[in-house]
Design a protein around this motif. Structure first.
Motif, PDB file in Angstrom:
ATOM      1  N   SER A  38      -6.665 -11.791   4.846  1.00 15.88           N
ATOM      2  CA  SER A  38      -6.919 -13.169   5.275  1.00 15.88           C
ATOM      3  C   SER A  38      -8.023 -13.322   6.325  1.00 15.88           C
ATOM      4  O   SER A  38      -7.811 -13.896   7.394  1.00 15.88           O
ATOM      5  N   LYS A 155      -4.627 -10.336  -3.878  1.00 17.65           N
ATOM      6  CA  LYS A 155      -3.538  -9.365  -4.066  1.00 17.65           C
ATOM      7  C   LYS A 155      -4.037  -7.921  -3.951  1.00 17.65           C
ATOM      8  O   LYS A 155      -5.016  -7.629  -3.277  1.00 17.65           O
ATOM      9  N   ASP A 172       1.118  -8.145  -7.379  1.00 19.27           N
ATOM     10  CA  ASP A 172       1.672  -8.735  -6.162  1.00 19.27           C
ATOM     11  C   ASP A 172       2.107  -7.654  -5.186  1.00 19.27           C
ATOM     12  O   ASP A 172       2.639  -6.603  -5.574  1.00 19.27           O
ATOM     13  N   VAL A 174       4.521  -6.791  -1.824  1.00 22.43           N
ATOM     14  CA  VAL A 174       5.741  -7.306  -1.213  1.00 22.43           C
ATOM     15  C   VAL A 174       5.392  -8.065   0.065  1.00 22.43           C
ATOM     16  O   VAL A 174       4.473  -7.696   0.800  1.00 22.43           O
ATOM     17  N   THR A 175       6.124  -9.126   0.318  1.00 23.10           N
ATOM     18  CA  THR A 175       5.752 -10.058   1.379  1.00 23.10           C
ATOM     19  C   THR A 175       5.860  -9.453   2.776  1.00 23.10           C
ATOM     20  O   THR A 175       5.228  -9.958   3.709  1.00 23.10           O
ATOM     21  N   GLU A 176       6.640  -8.377   2.952  1.00 23.50           N
ATOM     22  CA  GLU A 176       6.777  -7.821   4.294  1.00 23.50           C
ATOM     23  C   GLU A 176       5.590  -6.978   4.742  1.00 23.50           C
ATOM     24  O   GLU A 176       5.502  -6.583   5.913  1.00 23.50           O
ATOM     25  N   VAL A 178       2.262  -6.206   6.326  1.00 23.59           N
ATOM     26  CA  VAL A 178       1.393  -6.889   7.297  1.00 23.59           C
ATOM     27  C   VAL A 178       0.214  -5.971   7.619  1.00 23.59           C
ATOM     28  O   VAL A 178       0.381  -4.966   8.305  1.00 23.59           O
ATOM     29  N   THR A 221       4.161  -2.502  -3.692  1.00 22.42           N
ATOM     30  CA  THR A 221       4.744  -3.518  -4.573  1.00 22.42           C
ATOM     31  C   THR A 221       6.262  -3.522  -4.594  1.00 22.42           C
ATOM     32  O   THR A 221       6.869  -4.503  -5.026  1.00 22.42           O
ATOM     33  N   HIS A 277       6.817  -7.651  10.445  1.00 22.80           N
ATOM     34  CA  HIS A 277       6.157  -8.127  11.655  1.00 22.80           C
ATOM     35  C   HIS A 277       6.572  -7.341  12.889  1.00 22.80           C
ATOM     36  O   HIS A 277       5.788  -7.198  13.830  1.00 22.80           O
ATOM     37  N   THR A 306      -2.725 -11.241   6.918  1.00 22.77           N
ATOM     38  CA  THR A 306      -1.793 -11.300   5.793  1.00 22.77           C
ATOM     39  C   THR A 306      -2.532 -10.859   4.538  1.00 22.77           C
ATOM     40  O   THR A 306      -3.766 -10.803   4.505  1.00 22.77           O
ATOM     41  N   ASP A 308      -4.007 -11.692   1.159  1.00 22.69           N
ATOM     42  CA  ASP A 308      -4.445 -12.893   0.440  1.00 22.69           C
ATOM     43  C   ASP A 308      -3.958 -12.815  -1.005  1.00 22.69           C
ATOM     44  O   ASP A 308      -4.141 -11.785  -1.672  1.00 22.69           O
ATOM     45  N   THR A 309      -3.354 -13.876  -1.490  1.00 18.45           N
ATOM     46  CA  THR A 309      -2.797 -13.868  -2.843  1.00 18.45           C
ATOM     47  C   THR A 309      -3.589 -14.717  -3.832  1.00 18.45           C
ATOM     48  O   THR A 309      -3.250 -14.760  -5.016  1.00 18.45           O
TER      49      THR A 309
END
Length: 320
Positions: A38, A155, A172, A174-176, A178, A221, A277, A306, A308-309
């Motif tokens: 990002s 991604k 994709d 995984v959202t965790e 950072v 992932t 985080h 972050t 970027d997706t």
């Protein structure tokens, strides 16, 4: 086809694009893995018929990049239009550069992606490139797809080449995850960093890196607990270390403390892939303490980003 024989694109068109920074290699995924993050460059262009080509630049490179038709984005726009049999009679470019130059965060890839997407939007619909053709052209311009692919699609990009053609798939993350980047004040050219690599490597090193790269896809992932093991590299980082000793020292310190740190692209930025985080905060504290207690040069920037997706986003503005 000579420039004068090409069809002029319609003047008065205004198009903007926002392109993310990217981190290639990610340790073991040499020339094949890339992650979009990002930090964004935003570029706008307006076609004119006055024969003037001019770039207004703010942020990174504002004091040293050319502002005439020799600017990389203007040149690449004209080249992309020319491939389709078109030309711009004049261009006014505005570039807001946030991605650091010469730091291993894909600034040149972002410029090329910006230019090709802008040019493609200026063409008549019937003459526009497909997504695969855009990837092919950007990769050919950059020399490889590991940065341009995630810049285009976001991604985690897994890219490969077959008989001179470039391909990529985006997956994709995984959202965790950072990403934490430590950006030094000094630059390192990709060409110089690549020249430090050996011509060949032993079979067992290539095999070891292939296994880690495969594991890294799983870690990013599905299972971030594997990140430290998955980011082990034996192929390129140690060879480049002498050209970026402060970054190599920081990398070693982070990894010794259990953090999944890698050289971002060809360097000298160090990226740590934190699992959440809370760990990202620990990474930031470790970097700050290391920079304060060592003989590191001044001017480092530490950013928590972050993944970027979305990749590059194009906006076509209505004519007034």
């Amino acid at each position: 086809m000579r420039t004068a024989e090409r069809t002029a694109v319609v003047p008065g068109q205004r198009v903007s694009v926002r392109v993310p920074a990217t981190s290639a290699n990610l340790g073991p995924g040499f020339d094949s893995l890339g992650l979009a993050v990002s930090l964004y460059d935003t570029v706008s262009v307006e076609t004119t018929d006055d024969g003037v080509f001019h770039a207004e630049i703010s942020g990174e490179g504002a004091t040293n990049l050319p502002t005439d038709e020799s600017h990389l984005i203007i040149r690449t726009i004209q080249d992309t239009l020319g491939r389709a049999g078109y030309r711009a009679e004049g261009l006014r470019l505005q570039a807001e550069n946030v991605i650091p130059h010469g730091r291993g965060l894909g600034s040149s890839a972002a410029a090329i992606v910006s230019a090709v997407l802008l040019a493609n939007s200026l063409l008549p619909v019937a003459a526009r490139l497909t997504a695969q053709e855009v990837l092919q052209l950007c990769s050919a311009q950059e020399g490889h797809p590991d940065n341009v692919a995630p810049a285009l699609a976001g991604k985690l990009a897994i890219s490969w080449e077959t008989e001179g053609s470039f391909f990529s798939t985006a997956v994709d993350v995984v959202t965790e995850i950072v990403p934490v980047v430590a950006i030094p004040s000094y630059e390192l050219s990709t060409e110089m960093a690549r020249n430090l690599l050996p011509v060949s490597v032993p079979h067992h090193i290539a095999a070891a890196n292939a296994g880690r790269a495969a594991l890294l896809v799983q870690a990013l992932t599905r299972d971030p607990e594997l990140l430290l093991a998955a980011t082990v590299d034996e192929l390129h980082q140690s060879h480049r270390a002498p050209a970026m000793a402060p970054s190599a020292d920081l990398l070693q310190s982070l990894r010794a403390s259990g953090f999944a740190a890698v050289v971002s692209g060809a360097g000298p930025t160090v990226m740590t892939l934190a699992a959440g985080h809370a760990q990202a905060a620990e990474v930031e504290q470790h970097i700050a303490a290391t920079l304060e207690s060592s003989q590191m040069p001044d001017g480092w920037r530490v950013l928590k980003l972050t993944v970027d997706t979305d990749g590059a986003k194009v906006e076509v503005h209505r004519r007034k």
